[in-house]
Design a protein around this motif. Structure first.
Motif: not given
Length: 139
Positions: A74-83
């Motif tokens: 459910r997270m934005p893909a960019v947030d997943r990458a940053v995390l």
């Protein structure tokens, strides 16, 4: 922006692209190394992409456990990458202090994602940082 900050940004770009395309991040970065079509790839970018990929399952499990009210999908893909990048540096990059790993991830979220993302990234990584020493002991 310092060399490592630029390397982190490029690594997030590759991780994001791989996530969206359903591709292997290591393959994507390998295609760019030595290519005349893109700027040279920093060694630290390669280290980050390879490290996140190698530990992806554990990284995703930890993000899922500590992201209150959000599933990974459910997270934005960019947030997943940053995390993913921030957590890799937090737990596996011995030469990066915990505070630097978190601060760099928050800065990436500020520049690349939504207005709420920096606070979200800081919260998830901050919760994990509290138990980082215990996690490192069993990695």
């Amino acid at each position: 922006m310092g060399a490592r900050s630029k390397a982190r940004k490029r690594a997030v770009d590759v991780l994001y692209e791989a996530d969206v395309r359903g591709a292997d991040p290591v393959t994507l970065i390998a295609e760019r190394v030595g290519s005349t079509d893109v700027p040279p790839v920093n060694d630290y970018t390669i280290t980050l992409v390879e490290g996140v990929t190698a530990h992806r399952s554990r990284i995703d499990d930890l993000i899922s456990e500590h992201s209150e009210g959000w599933t990974l999908q459910r997270m934005p893909a960019v947030d997943r990458a940053v995390l993913r990048l921030g957590l890799y540096e937090l737990l596996w990059a011995a030469d990066v202090p915990d505070a630097v790993a978190i601060d760099e991830a928050v800065e990436l979220a500020k520049g690349l994602s939504t207005d709420d993302s920096p606070r979200f990234v800081n919260g998830v990584l901050g919760r994990i940082a509290v138990i980082a020493d215990q996690l490192r002991a069993v990695l």
